[in-house]
Design a protein around this motif. Structure first.
Motif, PDB file in Angstrom:
ATOM      1  N   CYS A 146       0.614  -0.981   0.027  1.00 21.76           N
ATOM      2  CA  CYS A 146      -0.270  -0.238  -0.152  1.00 21.76           C
ATOM      3  C   CYS A 146       0.696   0.876   0.242  1.00 21.76           C
ATOM      4  O   CYS A 146       0.684   2.329  -1.264  1.00 21.76           O
ATOM      5  CB  CYS A 146      -1.144  -0.028   1.199  1.00 21.76           C
ATOM      6  SG  CYS A 146      -2.639  -1.364   0.540  1.00 21.76           S
ATOM      7  N   SER A 147       1.856   1.096   0.974  1.00 19.71           N
ATOM      8  CA  SER A 147       2.869   2.032   0.594  1.00 19.71           C
ATOM      9  C   SER A 147       3.559   2.863  -0.732  1.00 19.71           C
ATOM     10  O   SER A 147       3.445   4.009  -0.573  1.00 19.71           O
ATOM     11  CB  SER A 147       3.902   1.889   1.923  1.00 19.71           C
ATOM     12  OG  SER A 147       4.553   3.131   1.995  1.00 19.71           O
ATOM     13  N   ARG A 148       4.139   1.487  -1.107  1.00 17.75           N
ATOM     14  CA  ARG A 148       4.694   1.703  -2.792  1.00 17.75           C
ATOM     15  C   ARG A 148       3.666   2.453  -3.353  1.00 17.75           C
ATOM     16  O   ARG A 148       3.754   2.896  -4.382  1.00 17.75           O
ATOM     17  CB  ARG A 148       5.537   0.471  -3.121  1.00 17.75           C
ATOM     18  CG  ARG A 148       7.130   0.210  -2.533  1.00 17.75           C
ATOM     19  CD  ARG A 148       6.726  -1.010  -3.324  1.00 17.75           C
ATOM     20  NE  ARG A 148       7.854  -1.868  -1.959  1.00 17.75           N
ATOM     21  CZ  ARG A 148       7.737  -3.096  -1.223  1.00 17.75           C
ATOM     22  NH1 ARG A 148       6.983  -4.242  -2.052  1.00 17.75           N
ATOM     23  NH2 ARG A 148       8.289  -3.497  -0.478  1.00 17.75           N
ATOM     24  N   SER A 149       2.473   1.416  -3.418  1.00 23.43           N
ATOM     25  CA  SER A 149       0.894   1.810  -4.512  1.00 23.43           C
ATOM     26  C   SER A 149       1.347   3.566  -4.181  1.00 23.43           C
ATOM     27  O   SER A 149       0.609   4.123  -4.872  1.00 23.43           O
ATOM     28  CB  SER A 149       0.181   1.253  -4.435  1.00 23.43           C
ATOM     29  OG  SER A 149       0.332  -0.239  -4.838  1.00 23.43           O
ATOM     30  N   LEU A 150       0.665   3.861  -3.198  1.00 22.16           N
ATOM     31  CA  LEU A 150       0.142   4.902  -2.685  1.00 22.16           C
ATOM     32  C   LEU A 150       1.149   6.029  -3.734  1.00 22.16           C
ATOM     33  O   LEU A 150       1.017   7.483  -4.057  1.00 22.16           O
ATOM     34  CB  LEU A 150      -0.340   5.478  -1.019  1.00 22.16           C
ATOM     35  CG  LEU A 150      -1.503   5.010  -0.875  1.00 22.16           C
ATOM     36  CD1 LEU A 150      -1.548   5.279   0.945  1.00 22.16           C
ATOM     37  CD2 LEU A 150      -2.666   5.736  -1.355  1.00 22.16           C
ATOM     38  N   ALA A 151       2.504   5.780  -2.921  1.00 25.95           N
ATOM     39  CA  ALA A 151       3.921   6.724  -3.778  1.00 25.95           C
ATOM     40  C   ALA A 151       3.813   6.534  -5.439  1.00 25.95           C
ATOM     41  O   ALA A 151       4.125   7.709  -6.281  1.00 25.95           O
ATOM     42  CB  ALA A 151       5.447   6.097  -3.618  1.00 25.95           C
ATOM     43  N   ARG A 152       3.251   5.537  -5.902  1.00 24.55           N
ATOM     44  CA  ARG A 152       2.958   5.691  -7.350  1.00 24.55           C
ATOM     45  C   ARG A 152       2.064   6.242  -7.342  1.00 24.55           C
ATOM     46  O   ARG A 152       2.224   6.871  -8.454  1.00 24.55           O
ATOM     47  CB  ARG A 152       2.829   3.728  -7.532  1.00 24.55           C
ATOM     48  CG  ARG A 152       2.948   3.847  -8.951  1.00 24.55           C
ATOM     49  CD  ARG A 152       3.080   2.246  -9.548  1.00 24.55           C
ATOM     50  NE  ARG A 152       2.937   2.144 -11.382  1.00 24.55           N
ATOM     51  CZ  ARG A 152       3.008   0.817 -11.274  1.00 24.55           C
ATOM     52  NH1 ARG A 152       3.192   0.390 -10.967  1.00 24.55           N
ATOM     53  NH2 ARG A 152       3.246   0.776 -12.955  1.00 24.55           N
ATOM     54  N   LEU A 153       1.015   6.243  -7.060  1.00 22.77           N
ATOM     55  CA  LEU A 153       0.072   6.954  -7.368  1.00 22.77           C
ATOM     56  C   LEU A 153      -0.290   8.708  -7.596  1.00 22.77           C
ATOM     57  O   LEU A 153      -0.865   9.481  -8.943  1.00 22.77           O
ATOM     58  CB  LEU A 153      -1.489   6.647  -6.341  1.00 22.77           C
ATOM     59  CG  LEU A 153      -2.432   5.249  -6.568  1.00 22.77           C
ATOM     60  CD1 LEU A 153      -3.387   4.985  -5.695  1.00 22.77           C
ATOM     61  CD2 LEU A 153      -2.701   5.598  -8.045  1.00 22.77           C
ATOM     62  N   ARG A 154       0.296   8.660  -5.929  1.00 20.06           N
ATOM     63  CA  ARG A 154       0.989  10.030  -6.154  1.00 20.06           C
ATOM     64  C   ARG A 154       1.761  10.813  -7.474  1.00 20.06           C
ATOM     65  O   ARG A 154       1.542  12.602  -7.638  1.00 20.06           O
ATOM     66  CB  ARG A 154       1.453  10.644  -4.329  1.00 20.06           C
ATOM     67  CG  ARG A 154       0.994  10.489  -3.474  1.00 20.06           C
ATOM     68  CD  ARG A 154       1.477  10.728  -2.046  1.00 20.06           C
ATOM     69  NE  ARG A 154       0.462  10.619  -1.083  1.00 20.06           N
ATOM     70  CZ  ARG A 154       0.760   9.591  -0.361  1.00 20.06           C
ATOM     71  NH1 ARG A 154       1.442   8.225  -0.307  1.00 20.06           N
ATOM     72  NH2 ARG A 154      -0.489   8.842   0.768  1.00 20.06           N
ATOM     73  N   GLU A 155       3.165   9.856  -7.342  1.00 19.92           N
ATOM     74  CA  GLU A 155       3.399  10.431  -8.893  1.00 19.92           C
ATOM     75  C   GLU A 155       3.099  10.832 -10.048  1.00 19.92           C
ATOM     76  O   GLU A 155       3.330  11.570 -11.123  1.00 19.92           O
ATOM     77  CB  GLU A 155       4.963   9.256  -8.662  1.00 19.92           C
ATOM     78  CG  GLU A 155       5.872   9.282  -9.591  1.00 19.92           C
ATOM     79  CD  GLU A 155       6.387   8.581  -9.573  1.00 19.92           C
ATOM     80  OE1 GLU A 155       7.038   7.515 -10.922  1.00 19.92           O
ATOM     81  OE2 GLU A 155       7.123   8.124  -8.975  1.00 19.92           O
ATOM     82  N   GLN A 156       2.000   9.523 -10.044  1.00 22.99           N
ATOM     83  CA  GLN A 156       1.033   9.398 -11.551  1.00 22.99           C
ATOM     84  C   GLN A 156       0.708  10.746 -11.445  1.00 22.99           C
ATOM     85  O   GLN A 156      -0.222  11.355 -12.070  1.00 22.99           O
ATOM     86  CB  GLN A 156       0.516   8.145 -11.935  1.00 22.99           C
ATOM     87  CG  GLN A 156       1.423   6.681 -11.590  1.00 22.99           C
ATOM     88  CD  GLN A 156       0.907   5.467 -12.709  1.00 22.99           C
ATOM     89  OE1 GLN A 156      -0.476   5.770 -11.527  1.00 22.99           O
ATOM     90  NE2 GLN A 156       1.097   5.203 -13.396  1.00 22.99           N
ATOM     91  N   LEU A 157      -0.194  10.925  -9.985  1.00 26.70           N
ATOM     92  CA  LEU A 157      -1.219  12.326 -10.043  1.00 26.70           C
ATOM     93  C   LEU A 157      -0.674  13.458 -10.713  1.00 26.70           C
ATOM     94  O   LEU A 157      -1.099  14.433 -10.372  1.00 26.70           O
ATOM     95  CB  LEU A 157      -2.357  11.561  -9.072  1.00 26.70           C
ATOM     96  CG  LEU A 157      -3.080  11.305  -9.556  1.00 26.70           C
ATOM     97  CD1 LEU A 157      -3.827  10.689  -8.240  1.00 26.70           C
ATOM     98  CD2 LEU A 157      -3.782  10.956 -10.394  1.00 26.70           C
ATOM     99  N   GLY A 158       0.630  13.586  -9.768  1.00 20.68           N
ATOM    100  CA  GLY A 158       0.786  15.293  -9.692  1.00 20.68           C
ATOM    101  C   GLY A 158       0.645  15.920  -8.880  1.00 20.68           C
ATOM    102  O   GLY A 158      -0.030  15.572  -7.684  1.00 20.68           O
ATOM    103  N   GLU A 159      -0.510  16.966  -9.463  1.00 29.68           N
ATOM    104  CA  GLU A 159      -0.178  18.063  -8.677  1.00 29.68           C
ATOM    105  C   GLU A 159      -1.930  18.123  -8.482  1.00 29.68           C
ATOM    106  O   GLU A 159      -2.893  18.945  -7.598  1.00 29.68           O
ATOM    107  CB  GLU A 159      -0.183  19.155  -9.154  1.00 29.68           C
ATOM    108  CG  GLU A 159       1.325  19.890  -9.279  1.00 29.68           C
ATOM    109  CD  GLU A 159       1.708  20.160  -7.640  1.00 29.68           C
ATOM    110  OE1 GLU A 159       0.789  20.843  -6.794  1.00 29.68           O
ATOM    111  OE2 GLU A 159       2.540  19.654  -7.082  1.00 29.68           O
TER     112      GLU A 159
END
Length: 167
Positions: A146-159
């Motif tokens: 979940c931690s890795r996935s959330l980081a990846r989602l934050r990276e993809q979603l940007g702002e």
């Protein structure tokens, strides 16, 4: 065996008339799913009373009558339910529809197991323990994925995530 012939006759009629019935049902309902349901209900009623239906002079007319009566009865039932339970509140307009589409696209980029963990943990609001039990893995696996996935989602979603705090 007379019963077998009757079943075969019904199956042949159902196969041959399904498209015709669907077209009529669609015109009655105005919705593809409701039309399919109406055709199935009509065919079920015809099968239940096949001896009488197959003896009709105009079987297609008989089937259309059954369909129309079924449609009207269903509408009356829905109206009674609506009146008995009061009008439902309209669903709220989706906030940030473009963000929702972006989020769904970003979720689709996650591997299936990681996506399942994120959805179960944060959308369904299940505990780490429950998610681990459902997916048959350790709690530490759920936490790290979940931690890795959330980081990846934050990276993809940007702002894009900034807009979720606005009202």
């Amino acid at each position: 065996m007379p019963g077998v012939d009757r079943h075969q006759d019904f199956e042949a009629y159902a196969r041959d008339s399904q498209r015709r019935l669907y077209r009529t049902a669609y015109l009655l309902c105005g919705d593809a799913d409701d039309a399919r349901d109406l055709v199935q209900s009509t065919l079920a009623k015809l099968f239940q009373h096949w001896r009488r239906a197959s003896a009709a002079n105009h079987l297609d007319a008989y089937a259309r009558t059954v369909m129309t009566r079924t449609f009207l009865a269903e509408r009356r039932r829905r109206l009674r339910d609506l009146l008995a339970h009061g009008p439902a509140d309209p669903p709220p307009a989706p906030l940030h529809a473009d963000l929702r589409v972006t989020l769904l696209a970003a979720l689709a980029e996650l591997p299936p197991r990681a996506r399942a963990m994120v959805v179960l943990r944060y959308w369904e609001d299940l505990s780490v323990e429950t998610v681990a039990r459902l997916l048959k893995c350790s709690e530490s696996t759920v936490k790290s994925q979940c931690s890795r996935s959330l980081a990846r989602l934050r990276e993809q979603l940007g702002e894009a995530h900034v807009y979720t705090t606005e009202s």
